[in-house]
Design a protein around this motif. Structure first.
Motif, PDB file in Angstrom:
ATOM      1  N   ASN A 136      10.839-138.603  35.372  1.00 26.09           N
ATOM      2  CA  ASN A 136       9.850-137.209  35.858  1.00 26.09           C
ATOM      3  C   ASN A 136       9.445-136.227  34.925  1.00 26.09           C
ATOM      4  OD1 ASN A 136       9.253-135.284  36.974  1.00 26.09           O
ATOM      5  ND2 ASN A 136       8.600-136.068  39.485  1.00 26.09           N
ATOM      6  N   PRO A 137       8.316-135.753  34.563  1.00 23.83           N
ATOM      7  CA  PRO A 137       8.024-135.100  33.373  1.00 23.83           C
ATOM      8  C   PRO A 137       8.712-133.811  33.589  1.00 23.83           C
ATOM      9  CG  PRO A 137       6.071-136.670  33.881  1.00 23.83           C
ATOM     10  CD  PRO A 137       7.059-136.877  34.573  1.00 23.83           C
ATOM     11  N   GLU A 138       7.997-133.665  35.013  1.00 19.05           N
ATOM     12  CA  GLU A 138       8.475-132.387  35.784  1.00 19.05           C
ATOM     13  C   GLU A 138      10.084-131.963  35.910  1.00 19.05           C
ATOM     14  OE1 GLU A 138       7.524-128.498  36.459  1.00 19.05           O
ATOM     15  OE2 GLU A 138       5.780-130.122  36.071  1.00 19.05           O
ATOM     16  N   GLU A 139      11.105-132.845  36.273  1.00 15.49           N
ATOM     17  CA  GLU A 139      12.307-133.150  36.147  1.00 15.49           C
ATOM     18  C   GLU A 139      12.899-132.822  35.266  1.00 15.49           C
ATOM     19  OE1 GLU A 139      13.900-135.843  38.829  1.00 15.49           O
ATOM     20  OE2 GLU A 139      12.833-135.653  40.467  1.00 15.49           O
ATOM     21  N   PHE A 140      12.255-133.480  34.223  1.00 14.95           N
ATOM     22  CA  PHE A 140      12.433-133.833  32.251  1.00 14.95           C
ATOM     23  C   PHE A 140      12.684-131.597  31.975  1.00 14.95           C
ATOM     24  CE2 PHE A 140      11.868-133.078  27.954  1.00 14.95           C
ATOM     25  CZ  PHE A 140      13.143-134.073  28.061  1.00 14.95           C
ATOM     26  N   LYS A 141      11.555-131.407  31.707  1.00 16.86           N
ATOM     27  CA  LYS A 141      11.419-130.391  31.682  1.00 16.86           C
ATOM     28  C   LYS A 141      12.243-128.642  32.664  1.00 16.86           C
ATOM     29  CE  LYS A 141       7.364-126.539  32.657  1.00 16.86           C
ATOM     30  NZ  LYS A 141       6.691-126.244  32.765  1.00 16.86           N
ATOM     31  N   ASN A 142      12.197-128.793  34.383  1.00 21.67           N
ATOM     32  CA  ASN A 142      13.167-128.364  34.862  1.00 21.67           C
ATOM     33  C   ASN A 142      14.520-128.403  34.154  1.00 21.67           C
ATOM     34  OD1 ASN A 142      11.126-127.029  36.274  1.00 21.67           O
ATOM     35  ND2 ASN A 142      11.581-129.167  38.126  1.00 21.67           N
ATOM     36  N   SER A 143      15.367-129.728  33.987  1.00 22.08           N
ATOM     37  CA  SER A 143      16.860-129.819  33.401  1.00 22.08           C
ATOM     38  C   SER A 143      16.489-129.296  32.079  1.00 22.08           C
ATOM     39  CB  SER A 143      16.696-131.585  33.071  1.00 22.08           C
ATOM     40  OG  SER A 143      17.365-132.094  34.634  1.00 22.08           O
ATOM     41  N   THR A 144      15.923-129.454  31.250  1.00 20.48           N
ATOM     42  CA  THR A 144      15.655-128.842  30.088  1.00 20.48           C
ATOM     43  C   THR A 144      16.258-127.359  29.828  1.00 20.48           C
ATOM     44  OG1 THR A 144      14.233-130.693  29.729  1.00 20.48           O
ATOM     45  CG2 THR A 144      14.308-128.470  27.573  1.00 20.48           C
ATOM     46  N   ILE A 145      15.301-126.726  30.871  1.00 20.36           N
ATOM     47  CA  ILE A 145      15.185-125.530  31.633  1.00 20.36           C
ATOM     48  C   ILE A 145      16.443-125.026  32.161  1.00 20.36           C
ATOM     49  CG2 ILE A 145      14.243-122.813  32.433  1.00 20.36           C
ATOM     50  CD1 ILE A 145      11.238-124.783  32.826  1.00 20.36           C
ATOM     51  N   LEU A 146      17.275-125.830  32.938  1.00 17.67           N
ATOM     52  CA  LEU A 146      18.560-124.936  33.067  1.00 17.67           C
ATOM     53  C   LEU A 146      18.923-125.266  31.865  1.00 17.67           C
ATOM     54  CD1 LEU A 146      17.985-127.374  36.868  1.00 17.67           C
ATOM     55  CD2 LEU A 146      18.883-124.591  36.532  1.00 17.67           C
ATOM     56  N   VAL A 147      19.160-126.701  31.460  1.00 19.10           N
ATOM     57  CA  VAL A 147      20.592-126.435  30.237  1.00 19.10           C
ATOM     58  C   VAL A 147      20.811-125.714  28.989  1.00 19.10           C
ATOM     59  CG1 VAL A 147      21.624-128.579  28.358  1.00 19.10           C
ATOM     60  CG2 VAL A 147      20.556-129.279  30.691  1.00 19.10           C
ATOM     61  N   MET A 148      19.060-125.072  28.986  1.00 13.75           N
ATOM     62  CA  MET A 148      18.469-124.439  28.103  1.00 13.75           C
ATOM     63  C   MET A 148      19.967-122.616  29.136  1.00 13.75           C
ATOM     64  SD  MET A 148      17.528-124.725  25.061  1.00 13.75           S
ATOM     65  CE  MET A 148      17.467-123.597  24.229  1.00 13.75           C
ATOM     66  N   ASN A 149      19.818-122.688  29.606  1.00 15.06           N
ATOM     67  CA  ASN A 149      20.018-121.634  30.275  1.00 15.06           C
ATOM     68  C   ASN A 149      22.301-121.612  30.351  1.00 15.06           C
ATOM     69  OD1 ASN A 149      17.643-120.480  31.367  1.00 15.06           O
ATOM     70  ND2 ASN A 149      17.280-121.354  33.006  1.00 15.06           N
ATOM     71  N   GLU A 150      22.102-122.475  30.462  1.00 14.24           N
ATOM     72  CA  GLU A 150      23.941-122.980  30.371  1.00 14.24           C
ATOM     73  C   GLU A 150      24.560-122.628  29.031  1.00 14.24           C
ATOM     74  OE1 GLU A 150      25.971-123.166  32.982  1.00 14.24           O
ATOM     75  OE2 GLU A 150      24.572-122.772  34.379  1.00 14.24           O
ATOM     76  N   MET A 151      23.250-123.054  27.779  1.00 15.71           N
ATOM     77  CA  MET A 151      23.628-122.823  26.569  1.00 15.71           C
ATOM     78  C   MET A 151      24.126-121.518  26.688  1.00 15.71           C
ATOM     79  SD  MET A 151      24.827-125.399  25.284  1.00 15.71           S
ATOM     80  CE  MET A 151      24.366-124.874  23.689  1.00 15.71           C
ATOM     81  N   ASN A 152      22.898-119.862  26.477  1.00 14.23           N
ATOM     82  CA  ASN A 152      22.912-119.191  26.972  1.00 14.23           C
ATOM     83  C   ASN A 152      24.440-118.445  27.644  1.00 14.23           C
ATOM     84  OD1 ASN A 152      20.012-119.200  24.868  1.00 14.23           O
ATOM     85  ND2 ASN A 152      18.794-119.109  26.955  1.00 14.23           N
ATOM     86  N   LYS A 153      24.617-119.250  28.266  1.00 11.36           N
ATOM     87  CA  LYS A 153      26.021-118.125  28.945  1.00 11.36           C
ATOM     88  C   LYS A 153      26.798-118.713  28.263  1.00 11.36           C
ATOM     89  CE  LYS A 153      24.749-119.123  33.400  1.00 11.36           C
ATOM     90  NZ  LYS A 153      24.757-120.485  35.168  1.00 11.36           N
ATOM     91  N   VAL A 154      27.025-119.855  27.408  1.00 11.47           N
ATOM     92  CA  VAL A 154      28.014-120.138  26.333  1.00 11.47           C
ATOM     93  C   VAL A 154      27.673-119.665  25.151  1.00 11.47           C
ATOM     94  CG1 VAL A 154      29.215-122.066  25.309  1.00 11.47           C
ATOM     95  CG2 VAL A 154      28.719-122.190  27.132  1.00 11.47           C
ATOM     96  N   VAL A 155      27.197-118.891  24.822  1.00 10.84           N
ATOM     97  CA  VAL A 155      26.266-118.006  23.195  1.00 10.84           C
ATOM     98  C   VAL A 155      26.323-116.650  23.609  1.00 10.84           C
ATOM     99  CG1 VAL A 155      24.620-117.811  21.299  1.00 10.84           C
ATOM    100  CG2 VAL A 155      24.947-119.833  23.028  1.00 10.84           C
TER     101      VAL A 155
END
Length: 155
Positions: A136-155
């Protein structure tokens, strides 16, 4: 992976490509995020590492030995005859040591669990490849945003 016998960049590359091709075969949208920690061994926070060791059941003499190994380390820089002042080392594991890679892997080992419902990952030494996949393109986009947010917490 990484710093382990019989595991190489070939093994990590195969695991990564297998995940990507499997997702593409399933007609998924696929995205990747590639991370390479600079000065990775220097980034290890002693308190966090020791807490993780306790979580993994390393206690008693082994725990105290590692804590002692990390504690009260000092370093300075020397160029020709000029030296900086001695400074306490609060982060990092000794490089060139037998324990350094093992302690680093213990430190980053749980990283994939922070994103495991959103993406897949391949760890190799200080390199991390994250694969985001969804039909699903919308779920793909949302997952990408969530992963980036998690990455920002780590960095």
């Amino acid at each position: 992976m990484g710093f382990q016998e019989k595991l190489s960049t070939d093994t990590a590359t195969y695991a990564f490509l297998n995940m990507v091709f499997s997702s593409l075969d399933s007609k998924n949208y696929v995205g990747g995020l590639f991370c390479d920690l600079q000065k990775a061994f220097d980034c290890v926070n002693h308190d966090i590492l020791l807490a993780k060791m306790k979580f993994y059941g390393i206690t008693g003499i082994a725990y105290n030995l590692i804590r002692s190994y990390l504690a009260n380390r000092y370093q300075r820089t020397r160029i020709n005859k000029l030296s900086s002042t001695w400074e306490r080392v609060n982060h990092g594991v000794p490089q060139g040591s037998v324990l350094g890679p093992l302690l680093f892997l213990t430190y980053i080992n749980d990283f994939p669990s922070a994103i495991n419902k959103l993406a897949s990952s391949v760890l190799f030494a200080d390199d991390t490849s994250i694969i985001i996949s969804n039909t699903n393109p919308e779920e793909f986009k949302n997952s990408t945003i969530l992963v980036m947010n998690e990455m920002n917490k780590v960095v």
